[in-house]
Design an enzyme around this catalytic site. Structure first.
Site, mmCIF file in Angstrom:
data_model
loop_
_atom_site.group_PDB
_atom_site.id
_atom_site.type_symbol
_atom_site.label_atom_id
_atom_site.label_comp_id
_atom_site.label_asym_id
_atom_site.label_seq_id
_atom_site.Cartn_x
_atom_site.Cartn_y
_atom_site.Cartn_z
ATOM 1 N N LYS A 188 0.892 -1.177 0.000
ATOM 2 C CA LYS A 188 0.000 0.000 0.000
ATOM 3 C C LYS A 188 0.915 1.207 0.000
ATOM 4 C CE LYS A 188 -1.677 2.996 2.150
ATOM 5 N NZ LYS A 188 -1.484 4.382 1.582
ATOM 6 N N GLU A 264 8.515 1.379 11.521
ATOM 7 C CA GLU A 264 9.527 2.430 11.351
ATOM 8 C C GLU A 264 8.777 3.749 11.490
ATOM 9 O OE1 GLU A 264 12.691 2.090 11.076
ATOM 10 O OE2 GLU A 264 12.988 0.008 10.490
ATOM 11 N N CYS A 298 12.512 11.117 8.486
ATOM 12 C CA CYS A 298 12.404 10.688 9.881
ATOM 13 C C CYS A 298 13.748 10.890 10.588
ATOM 14 C CB CYS A 298 11.986 9.232 9.958
ATOM 15 S SG CYS A 298 13.047 8.186 8.959
ATOM 16 N N GLU A 395 7.866 16.619 15.596
ATOM 17 C CA GLU A 395 8.633 16.382 14.371
ATOM 18 C C GLU A 395 8.353 17.548 13.411
ATOM 19 O OE1 GLU A 395 7.448 12.694 12.473
ATOM 20 O OE2 GLU A 395 9.504 12.260 11.910
HETATM 21 P P1 NAP Z 1 1.543 8.640 7.763
HETATM 22 O O1 NAP Z 1 0.506 9.691 7.599
HETATM 23 O O2 NAP Z 1 1.605 7.900 9.027
HETATM 24 O O3 NAP Z 1 1.327 7.644 6.534
HETATM 25 C C1 NAP Z 1 2.198 6.573 6.270
HETATM 26 C C2 NAP Z 1 1.479 5.538 5.449
HETATM 27 O O4 NAP Z 1 0.405 4.996 6.232
HETATM 28 C C3 NAP Z 1 0.819 6.082 4.170
HETATM 29 O O5 NAP Z 1 0.873 5.100 3.172
HETATM 30 C C4 NAP Z 1 -0.605 6.312 4.628
HETATM 31 O O6 NAP Z 1 -1.550 6.303 3.606
HETATM 32 C C5 NAP Z 1 -0.808 5.113 5.527
HETATM 33 N N1 NAP Z 1 -1.903 5.252 6.480
HETATM 34 C C6 NAP Z 1 -2.370 6.364 7.079
HETATM 35 N N2 NAP Z 1 -3.397 6.055 7.899
HETATM 36 C C7 NAP Z 1 -3.587 4.704 7.796
HETATM 37 C C8 NAP Z 1 -4.493 3.778 8.388
HETATM 38 N N3 NAP Z 1 -5.406 4.170 9.251
HETATM 39 N N4 NAP Z 1 -4.394 2.489 8.050
HETATM 40 C C9 NAP Z 1 -3.461 2.071 7.165
HETATM 41 N N5 NAP Z 1 -2.566 2.892 6.576
HETATM 42 C C10 NAP Z 1 -2.625 4.196 6.895
HETATM 43 O O7 NAP Z 1 2.990 9.210 7.509
HETATM 44 P P2 NAP Z 1 3.505 10.082 6.300
HETATM 45 O O8 NAP Z 1 3.037 11.474 6.497
HETATM 46 O O9 NAP Z 1 3.211 9.408 4.993
HETATM 47 O O10 NAP Z 1 5.082 9.984 6.489
HETATM 48 C C11 NAP Z 1 5.774 10.791 7.347
HETATM 49 C C12 NAP Z 1 6.051 10.063 8.653
HETATM 50 O O11 NAP Z 1 6.750 8.868 8.379
HETATM 51 C C13 NAP Z 1 6.936 10.851 9.590
HETATM 52 O O12 NAP Z 1 6.471 10.726 10.902
HETATM 53 C C14 NAP Z 1 8.287 10.166 9.427
HETATM 54 O O13 NAP Z 1 9.137 10.316 10.536
HETATM 55 C C15 NAP Z 1 7.883 8.764 9.229
HETATM 56 N N6 NAP Z 1 8.938 8.008 8.562
HETATM 57 C C16 NAP Z 1 9.636 7.109 9.297
HETATM 58 C C17 NAP Z 1 10.673 6.403 8.710
HETATM 59 C C18 NAP Z 1 11.465 5.413 9.493
HETATM 60 O O14 NAP Z 1 12.159 4.608 8.857
HETATM 61 N N7 NAP Z 1 11.442 5.404 10.819
HETATM 62 C C19 NAP Z 1 10.989 6.622 7.361
HETATM 63 C C20 NAP Z 1 10.254 7.553 6.652
HETATM 64 C C21 NAP Z 1 9.220 8.229 7.271
HETATM 65 P P3 NAP Z 1 -1.948 7.634 2.840
HETATM 66 O O15 NAP Z 1 -0.767 7.977 2.052
HETATM 67 O O16 NAP Z 1 -3.091 7.248 2.023
HETATM 68 O O17 NAP Z 1 -2.290 8.649 3.890
#
Ligand code: NAP
Length: 495
Positions: A188, A264, A298, A395
């Protein structure tokens, strides 16, 4: 990349991106017939419309993954590795296309996008080599009366959920170890940047991945579409990269079926500069740790914790370099900072800056959104940031660097650890013993010692505390997709 990026070049590239859902080896429309639009954050213009998966499609993707699992697990590890190796070669051959596509849908400057292609492709090469090394062991039990055989087996069908900020690397970091381990999967992708995954999935098919092993379901309704999969007993693993709040909620859902998870999640990285650091090297490290990916990483340095004796020099030199950054669409040769991903993100970044400034922080450079189309924010350095400012605990996910000062090593450790996150820290010092002491005292999964970037396919990437569970890359990466089975064998001398 040497060629000039023309509108025709962009159009021709978009024409090669599959726009359907990948289910059972076929690209197909969503059952509902719905599509959603993918936008260029530098212009706000629509790039492409792609199929919008719903729950019915999600289930069809899991059906395909479950149906392919048994045969896929029997494919010899060497063959699985060779598919990954071919995919590595093919992504590398099309590096310019992947880089441009990422720049178009995500915004990062082309040079950075090229860097991500190298990094993302490296997971394919690394795990092509790891596929043949999922070793077990055989031993004599301590009492000598039996034999212990320990083997590793693929966990089974996985759901992989990726974020928008590294469209290629976040996908390959999960898909490559899952393929190497012999798992089938449903990806996804993020709805803001799904195009790179679409193109990459086609590469995996072209590299010889059998139908049903990788299924891809872009969607505008993430929770609704993936929720039923998480409750389905055929799913054996959830690997998620994204924000901590979404990760928490998915962990709660996964508890119902005791689903194995890798998480992650978010970060709040401290970047610590000691009084004995090479200040110029620290500034160079800070530029990468803060401005890479426009700060939308991140691992981005979120808090600059600088010894009071060098804070002024560091702040002045850092602000001077940050002031030289050029905000422009990533396809422009001069661009070093692209747009933020959307209006919401830019507003949040500005809100954090405004909150800090109204509490007394000083703006050394930047401090406001850039004018014109797209979601650009001026790269910013803030000094004398008050301890209670939200920017120190949340963040930022933008090109903003808040500086605070410390007096003693113990104080630096206390400040650095005073967060619920624990992904990465950066330490600049010429004293190796101090660097090692910091490694022992900092509560993070990773540490950059005199280095502003730690990401490496050969290293275990991941966090502690609320930054997550599990590791991606390194020797550890494939373990996330394997389970251990132990076979107890009766004493072969007994009869
Ligand atoms: P996000 O809003 O949590 O979304 C991440 C993924 O989860 C997207 O594909 C999103 O889909 C999906 N998602 C959201 N709500 C969901 C639900 N209820 N059920 C299933 N899937 C769901 O994060 P983001 O804004 O895309 O990314 C930024 C975040 O990722 C930051 O906090 C960053 O620190 C973190 N990150 C962490 C790492 C690591 O390796 N630790 C690496 C990169 C990023 P949609 O796109 O459709 O909303």
């Amino acid at each position: 990349m040497t060629e000039a990026i023309t509108a025709e070049r962009e159009k021709a590239l978009l024409a090669t991106v599959p726009t359907g859902l990948l289910i059972g080896g076929e690209w197909r429309p969503a059952a509902s017939g719905k599509t959603f639009e993918v936008e260029d954050p530098a212009t706000g213009k629509v790039l492409l419309s792609i199929a919008d998966a719903g729950p019915e499609d999600g289930m069809a993707a899991l059906d395909a993954a479950a149906a392919a699992q048994e045969e896929w697990a029997k494919v010899p590890p060497r063959e699985r590795g060779e598919i990954l190796r071919r995919a590595f070669e093919m992504v590398t051959e099309r590096a310019d296309d992947f880089a441009l596509l990422m720049t178009m849908e995500m915004g990062k400057p082309l040079a950075e996008a090229r860097g991500e292609v190298t990094y993302g492709a490296e997971f394919l090469r690394w795990f092509s080599e790891e596929a043949v090394r999922a070793f077990g062991r055989y031993s004599v039990s301590p009492d000598g009366k039996s034999r212990l055989l320990v083997t590793k087996k693929p966990v089974g069908p996985c759901l992989l959920i990726t974020p928008w900020n590294f469209p290629l690397a976040m996908a390959t970091r999960k898909i490559a170890p899952a393929v190497a381990a012999g798992c089938t999967m449903v990806l996804k992708s993020a709805n803001l940047t799904p195009l790179t995954s679409q193109l990459f999935a086609q590469i995996m098919l072209d590299a010889g991945l059998p139908a049903g092993v990788l299924n891809v379901i872009p969607t505008s309704t993430a929770g609704e579409t993936t929720g039923p999969l998480i409750q389905d007993p055929r799913l054996r693993k959830l690997s998620f990269t994204g924000s901590t709040p979404v990760g928490r909620s998915l962990l709660a859902d996964a508890a119902k079926t005791v689903l194995r998870t890798s998480m992650e999640l978010g970060g709040n990285a401290p970047f610590i500069v000691f009084e004995d650091a090479d200040v110029d090297a620290a500034v160079a490290g800070a530029m990468v740790a803060k401005l890479r990916n426009m700060g939308e990483a991140c691992t981005a340095a979120n808090r600059f914790i600088v010894h009071e004796s060098v804070a002024e020099e560091f702040g002045a030199k850092f602000a001077e370099k940050v002031g030289q950054a050029v905000t422009a669409r990533g396809t422009e040769a001069t661009s070093t900072i692209g747009p933020l991903i959307d209006a919401k993100s830019r507003n949040k970044v500005h809100e954090l800056v405004t909150d800090a400034v109204s509490a007394g922080a000083k703006v050394l450079v930047g401090g406001e959104p850039a004018e014109g189309e797209g979601y650009f924010y001026k790269p910013t350095v803030l000094s004398e940031v008050p301890a209670e400012s939200r920017i120190l605990s949340e963040e930022i996910f933008g090109p903003v660097a808040p500086i605070v000062t410390f007096g003693t090593e113990a104080e630096a450790v206390r400040l650095a650890n005073s967060t619920e996150y624990g992904l990465v820290a950066y330490v600049f010092t010429k004293d190796l013993n101090r660097g090692l002491r910091m490694g022992e005292q900092l509560e993070t999964g990773m540490l950059g010692l005199n280095a502003g970037v730690v990401s490496n396919a050969a290293a275990p990437f991941g966090g502690v505390k609320q930054s997550g569970l599990g590791r991606e890359g390194g020797l550890e990466g494939i373990e996330e997709y394997l389970y251990t089975q132990y076979i107890g064998i009766a004493d072969p001398y007994a009869s």
